[in-house]
Scaffold this active site. Structure first.
Site, PDB file in Angstrom:
ATOM      1  N   CYS A 289      -7.190  -1.453   0.344  1.00 45.23           N
ATOM      2  CA  CYS A 289      -6.992   0.142   0.703  1.00 45.23           C
ATOM      3  C   CYS A 289      -8.466   0.998   1.168  1.00 45.23           C
ATOM      4  CB  CYS A 289      -6.289   0.458  -0.677  1.00 45.23           C
ATOM      5  SG  CYS A 289      -5.210  -0.613  -1.305  1.00 45.23           S
TER       6      CYS A 289
ATOM      7  N   HIS B  65      -6.996   9.187  -4.382  1.00 44.49           N
ATOM      8  CA  HIS B  65      -6.396   7.834  -4.094  1.00 44.49           C
ATOM      9  C   HIS B  65      -5.013   7.992  -4.439  1.00 44.49           C
ATOM     10  CE1 HIS B  65      -6.143   3.771  -2.296  1.00 44.49           C
ATOM     11  NE2 HIS B  65      -5.947   3.328  -3.505  1.00 44.49           N
TER      12      HIS B  65
ATOM     13  N   HIS C 128       1.740   5.057   0.831  1.00 43.16           N
ATOM     14  CA  HIS C 128       0.296   4.426   0.837  1.00 43.16           C
ATOM     15  C   HIS C 128       0.166   3.461   1.877  1.00 43.16           C
ATOM     16  CE1 HIS C 128      -3.480   2.316  -0.338  1.00 43.16           C
ATOM     17  NE2 HIS C 128      -3.046   1.833  -1.656  1.00 43.16           N
TER      18      HIS C 128
END
Lengths: 398, 239
Positions: A158, A283, A317
């Site tokens: 990520c 995040h 995401h």
């Protein structure tokens, strides 16, 4: 003094593939752009952030690299209407580098191809390993933009495309390139869906970051591309911070120290104080663990009054694309300045605080940030394997 | 380059590599270092790639460093193909296998097993993976103002993918501690990029990392890596 300018940008995500549309939707009171998608998991539909429009065709001479991941990158470039190509046109091709980031690459096409082999039909003629291997994305972008300098794919889950921006800046500082195409691209696919389902990390509904009711993340796909140079002015990448948790492959260290180190590293690199940062892009995946450790770390570094929000309930995401996409969102925030204030992306949640988390100042609808000095925003990306990266962007008067 | 090391099945010591370098050839496919320094519970989850990567870091542990770069062309492709097969059969995935299959799993495992909170990076660049691993390592070293460990490693491709291979398929790991600082290190190298007429490379079947190992073990001044006349990377020893 070194400069690192984000000269041109293109993006494609659930909010659209034209920057104007993305900005309008991002900065308006939250409308989630997630959609229900069947076929990613065998037994249920998933709420995901998808790029639903028709993607550009990959030209015949690059047929070997034909996959949705590369087509998403083209969609982001197309939405910029030549801005990326224009920014690159003044540089010699050998001085243009590419750092592309992805976690999926062409795994959609590979999955279908493997199924075909298992069915006894052999490898489909349109499949080539170049679609699956990670280096394929960088090769594709280099060919697309005529970049003949250093060209590679970075893949750190990520944090991938945040780190791509960091490395792009390094290549400029080392003098290996005069311009770098830095990109993050990832595609919705069964592999990621099944993998995150196995980890029990997927939410059954829209993700709800920092809420006491949060129960997981939504997956998304996106592409975001930047042209980065040593020019001054415009939007600058002024600070980068990186660290590793050294804790667990799929869970962050609950003490948030890795995240804190990345944020403090970025601030030190930019030589700014936390108080000067007007907004933090979190995040904020909506998983119990990320939000717990991130909230503690953000509160320790920025306190509880700096406005912050996560875009993931709205676009999903986007994994390998998240770092670059959310940096792009930060650019849109910086570009939104009117009457001495920045428009901020609202944090889309149910408003139910988790008392175990720090009490962050999560952005409400139509909230703006008054500019009182430098125009600085920060963006966090924390990934599997404990890879953490924070970027600080500044809009300079020009 | 302050130090370097390499591992392949049957090629573990510097002497074995020096002997190999007199006639460089593809390394074998199967076999992994024992990595007994990793606790048994973690060890059994490790792929061949992860074990080779950890072995390199272990062998370079004596040299100070402030970060890792893992460069692997294929990454955990065996895991990937096996998971795609399970998905095609609608079988559930193992969460551990999935989280250990990300491209940066070896780098993540490095930081976890060594307790090192320094940043790490994982890259891939097709046939040019070794060269770009060096570049990313230089980039990380420059911003950390310290040496970093580069590991360039690959497992041989799964048999079903061999028809797509454009270079020799074999298993190996190369490790080096590299620094961007000019005055550092026992092996000073210059990396250049350009285009010029080059001799056709006799062993272009060999992955770049194996060619580099052979060159490091030998006495030639310069090694060229060229995909084409327009795309030539050269590494030279500098006095």
């Amino acid at each position: 003094m070194r400069h690192c300018r984000l000269e041109a940008l293109g993006a494609a995500c659930a909010l659209g593939s034209e920057l104007r549309d993305i900005a309008t939707r991002l900065l308006s009171p939250a409308d989630s752009a997630l959609v229900l998608r069947s076929g990613l998991l065998p037994d249920r539909e998933l709420l995901v952030g998808a790029v639903e429009e028709c993607l550009p065709q990959i030209p015949p001479h690059l047929a070997r690299l034909r996959c949705r991941n590369n087509a998403l990158a083209l969609a982001a470039a197309r939405g910029a209407h030549g801005a990326l190509e224009g920014a690159l046109s003044r540089f010699c091709p050998k001085r243009i580098g590419v750092i592309a980031a992805t976690t999926t690459s062409g795994v959609v096409e590979a999955g279908a191809a493997v199924a075909s082999v298992l069915d006894g039909a052999g490898w489909p003629t349109e499949f080539h390993y170049a679609q699956l291997e990670h280096g394929g994305l960088a090769s594709f972008l280099a060919a697309t933009f005529g970049a003949q300098g250093p060209s590679y794919t970075l893949s750190t889950a990520c944090s991938s495309s945040a780190k791509a921006l960091v490395s792009a800046r390094s290549l400029l500082e080392l003098g290996l390139c005069d311009a770098v195409v830095a990109a993050g691209v990832d595609t919705l696919c069964k592999l990621t869906a099944n993998g995150f389902a196995a980890l029990e990390a997927l939410a059954t509904e829209r993700s709800n970051p920092f809420s006491r009711n949060r129960c997981g993340l939504n997956l998304g796909e996106a592409a975001a591309l930047f042209v980065i140079t040593r020019e001054e002015g415009g939007i600058q990448l002024v600070g980068c911070g990186e660290s590793s948790d050294a804790h667990h492959m799929s869970a962050p260290n609950p003490d948030g120290k890795g995240a804190e180190a990345a944020m403090r590293g970025a601030l030190a690199d930019a030589r700014v104080t936390p108080q000067e940062v007007l907004y933090v892009n979190l995040h904020g995946t909506g998983t119990p663990l990320n939000d717990a450790s991130e909230s503690l770390a953000v509160a320790r570094v920025f306190g509880e009054s700096t406005p912050c929000s996560s875009s993931k309930p709205r676009v999903g995401h986007t994994l390998g694309a998240a770092g670059a996409l959310e940096a792009a969102f930060c650019c849109l925030v910086l570009a939104s300045e009117r009457d001495g204030a920045l428009a901020l992306p609202p944090h889309d949640w149910d408003g139910e605080r988790d008392p175990a988390l720090a009490d962050l100042h999560l952005v409400g609808a139509n909230q703006r940030a008054r500019v009182r000095g430098r125009r600085l925003v920060a963006s966090n990306s924390f990934g599997f394997g404990g890879s953490n990266c924070t970027l600080i962007l500044e809009r300079t008067p020009s | 380059m302050r130090a370097w090391s390499a591992w392949a099945p049957g090629l573990e010591t510097r002497e074995q590599w020096l002997a190999w370098s007199r006639e460089p050839r593809l390394t074998a496919r199967d076999g992994a270092p024992a990595v007994r320094f990793v606790p048994a519970l973690q060890r059994r989850r490790l792929s061949q790639l992860a074990k080779m990567t950890l072995q390199m870091v272990q062998e370079l542990a004596g040299t100070q460093h402030a970060g890792f770069v893992v460069a692997s062309r294929h990454g955990e492709v065996h895991s990937c193909i096996s998971m795609l097969s399970e998905i095609a059969r609608e079988q559930p995935l193992s969460p551990t296998v999935f989280s250990h299959s990300v491209h940066n799993a070896p780098a993540g495992l490095l930081s976890i097993t060594t307790g090192n909170c320094a940043p790490s990076s994982s890259i891939a660049a097709g046939r040019e993976t070794l060269i770009h691993g060096l570049i990313e390592a230089l980039a990380l070293s420059q911003r950390r103002a310290a040496p970093v460990v580069l590991v360039c490693a690959d497992e041989a491709l799964p048999a079903q993918l061999e028809q797509f291979a454009d270079e020799g398929s074999c298993s190996y790991a190369f490790g080096a501690v590299v620094s961007a600082a000019h005055d550092d290190g026992e092996i000073k190298l210059r990396l250049e990029f350009g285009s010029r007429a080059v001799e056709p490379v006799a062993n272009s079947e060999l992955p770049q990392a194996l060619r580099l190992i052979a060159w490091l073990a030998a006495v030639a001044r310069t090694i060229d890596f060229s995909e084409s006349a327009e795309r030539v990377w050269s590494i030279s020893r500098v006095e």
